[in-house]
Design a protein around this motif. Structure first.
Motif, short mmCIF file in Angstrom:
data_model
loop_
_atom_site.label_atom_id
_atom_site.label_comp_id
_atom_site.label_asym_id
_atom_site.label_seq_id
_atom_site.Cartn_x
_atom_site.Cartn_y
_atom_site.Cartn_z
N GLU A 173 12.17 7.20 9.50
CA GLU A 173 11.64 5.94 9.01
C GLU A 173 10.36 6.15 8.21
N LEU A 174 9.47 7.01 8.69
CA LEU A 174 8.23 7.23 7.96
C LEU A 174 8.50 7.90 6.61
N LEU A 175 9.45 8.80 6.55
CA LEU A 175 9.83 9.39 5.26
C LEU A 175 10.34 8.32 4.31
N SER A 176 11.09 7.37 4.82
CA SER A 176 11.64 6.31 3.96
C SER A 176 10.54 5.42 3.39
N LEU A 177 9.39 5.33 4.10
CA LEU A 177 8.28 4.50 3.65
C LEU A 177 7.32 5.25 2.72
N SER A 178 7.44 6.57 2.67
CA SER A 178 6.41 7.40 2.06
C SER A 178 6.51 7.48 0.54
N HIS A 179 5.31 7.54 -0.07
CA HIS A 179 5.19 7.76 -1.51
C HIS A 179 4.75 9.19 -1.81
N TYR A 180 4.07 9.82 -0.84
CA TYR A 180 3.58 11.19 -1.00
C TYR A 180 3.89 11.96 0.28
N ARG A 186 0.84 -1.19 0.00
CA ARG A 186 0.00 0.00 0.00
C ARG A 186 0.88 1.25 0.00
N LYS A 187 0.32 2.36 -0.44
CA LYS A 187 1.08 3.60 -0.51
C LYS A 187 0.87 4.44 0.75
N ILE A 188 1.94 5.11 1.15
CA ILE A 188 1.94 5.89 2.38
C ILE A 188 2.02 7.37 2.04
N ALA A 189 1.12 8.15 2.64
CA ALA A 189 1.15 9.61 2.54
C ALA A 189 1.51 10.18 3.90
N PHE A 190 2.28 11.26 3.91
CA PHE A 190 2.80 11.79 5.17
C PHE A 190 2.87 13.31 5.10
N ASP A 191 2.27 13.95 6.10
CA ASP A 191 2.40 15.40 6.27
C ASP A 191 2.94 15.63 7.67
N PRO A 192 4.25 15.92 7.80
CA PRO A 192 4.83 16.09 9.13
C PRO A 192 4.11 17.16 9.95
N ASN A 193 3.72 18.28 9.32
CA ASN A 193 2.93 19.30 9.99
C ASN A 193 3.54 19.67 11.34
N PRO A 198 13.34 8.92 -0.71
CA PRO A 198 13.78 8.80 -2.11
C PRO A 198 12.70 8.40 -3.10
N GLN A 199 11.66 7.68 -2.63
CA GLN A 199 10.62 7.24 -3.58
C GLN A 199 9.43 8.19 -3.63
N ALA A 200 9.47 9.25 -2.83
CA ALA A 200 8.28 10.09 -2.66
C ALA A 200 8.16 11.21 -3.68
N GLU A 201 6.91 11.47 -4.06
CA GLU A 201 6.55 12.73 -4.68
C GLU A 201 6.39 13.73 -3.53
N ILE A 202 6.88 14.94 -3.71
CA ILE A 202 6.82 15.94 -2.64
C ILE A 202 5.95 17.10 -3.08
N LEU A 203 5.03 17.48 -2.21
CA LEU A 203 4.22 18.67 -2.40
C LEU A 203 4.73 19.72 -1.42
N LEU A 204 5.36 20.75 -1.95
CA LEU A 204 5.92 21.83 -1.12
C LEU A 204 4.98 23.03 -1.21
N THR A 205 4.36 23.39 -0.09
CA THR A 205 3.43 24.50 -0.09
C THR A 205 4.14 25.77 0.38
N LEU A 206 3.80 26.89 -0.28
CA LEU A 206 4.51 28.15 -0.06
C LEU A 206 3.56 29.29 0.29
N GLY A 207 2.45 28.96 0.96
CA GLY A 207 1.50 29.99 1.35
C GLY A 207 0.93 30.72 0.14
N GLY A 208 0.96 32.03 0.20
CA GLY A 208 0.43 32.85 -0.89
C GLY A 208 1.20 32.74 -2.18
N GLN A 209 2.38 32.13 -2.13
CA GLN A 209 3.20 31.95 -3.34
C GLN A 209 2.86 30.67 -4.09
#
Length: 304
Positions: free
Chosen positions: A175-182, A152-159, A209-220
């Motif tokens: 470890e959770l980052l290493s497992l994450s796909h998103y 299964r795929k793992i999504a992670f938002d450290p927040n 290394p296997q993850a797609e990263i969504l980087l949010t930049l507020g108003g940018q």
């Protein structure tokens, strides 16, 4: 009848007590992980919220709102323990602390999950303070390990929150980052998670290394990053009421898009994330937009 969950969100639901300008307090149901689940369900993805809430007035409200959101209630547990509370003493700048030393969230029991629940689930999400609270954090990490082994795929938002500023959180984060796909992370989170690191984004990519990263930049706006590719999406132009829940909306919008239209290009998923965040910002509180609302905003093409 609610469809079996394809997306399951693990983590905290809580009640925010927000101090008002007149000194009064306003209680609002919330929690980052619970918000993500509500967003995805509202966007039409069969979703479960896997967490534990109290049986008192605060927990009953969360439980009722979970049902109202159309979430798969087989994943939500109630226990006769104190509620988890977030005391928000200031919103500008943000200042808060948590009350919940033996609260209901810590008593979530993965052994009570529905039989064969992993058969239907495609993506599991983890994040925020649930991963910095014992004894819940190691239980959730074990769920992520088992799901990863099952393909299964793992999504992670450290927040990032203040609770994560402790040595015990670092190994779990890695470890959770290493497992994450998103992985979704804000520019502020990145700076806090890797304080003192001159290249925090590169560090994050190396750890996931296997993850797609969504980087949010507020108003940018936001960026999608994977294997050296970078896609940029400006913020959609809306009248901003408040930014409560915008990050959770972008996470829920991203995953909902991936599950609803898996053949769509990455830019389409990025647009869904940005539109969901913008629609949340245009309403008071953690607003969860519908799929039609998201698509309508994307169709306008109106961005900053």
């Amino acid at each position: 009848m609610t469809q079996a969950a394809r997306f399951v969100v693990f983590g905290e639901a809580l009640t925010d007590f927000i101090r008002q300008p007149d000194g009064q307090w306003r209680a609002v149901a919330g929690g980052a992980c619970w918000n993500v689940a509500r967003v995805a369900a509202r966007l039409g993805v069969p979703t479960g919220y896997a967490g534990s809430v109290s049986t008192d007035v605060f927990g009953q409200e969360l439980y009722a709102l979970t049902r109202e959101a159309g979430l798969d209630m087989r994943f939500t547990q109630q226990v006769a323990k104190a509620p988890l509370l977030a005391m928000v003493t200031s919103t500008t700048p943000p200042d808060y602390f948590f009350i919940g030393d033996d609260s209901a969230d810590l008593h979530f029991d993965p052994t009570r999950l529905p039989p064969d629940w992993l058969d239907e689930v495609q993506v599991l999400h983890f994040g925020c303070i649930s991963l910095a609270r014992e004894p819940l954090a190691p239980r959730l990490l074990q769920v992520a390990r088992e799901a990863s082994r099952a393909g299964r795929k793992i999504a992670f938002d450290p927040n990032w929150r203040k609770l994560m500023d402790n040595p015990g959180y670092r190994p779990l984060l890695r470890e959770l980052l290493s497992l994450s796909h998103y992985v979704k992370v804000s520019d502020e989170d990145l700076g806090r998670l890797f304080a003192g690191d001159p290249t925090p984004l590169a560090t994050l990519q190396a750890l996931a290394p296997q993850a797609e990263i969504l980087l949010t930049l507020g108003g940018q706006g936001m960026q999608w990053i994977k294997d050296g590719q970078v896609l940029r999406q400006p913020a959609y132009a809306v009248q901003v009421i408040d930014t409560v829940g915008c990050g959770d909306a972008s996470m829920g919008g991203w995953i909902a898009s991936l599950l609803r239209q898996p053949q769509a290009p990455a830019i389409a998923h990025l647009q869904c994330a940005a539109a969901a965040a913008a629609l949340s910002a245009a309403r008071a509180g953690a607003y969860a937009a519908t799929w039609d609302e998201v698509q309508a905003l994307i169709a306008t093409g109106s961005s900053h």
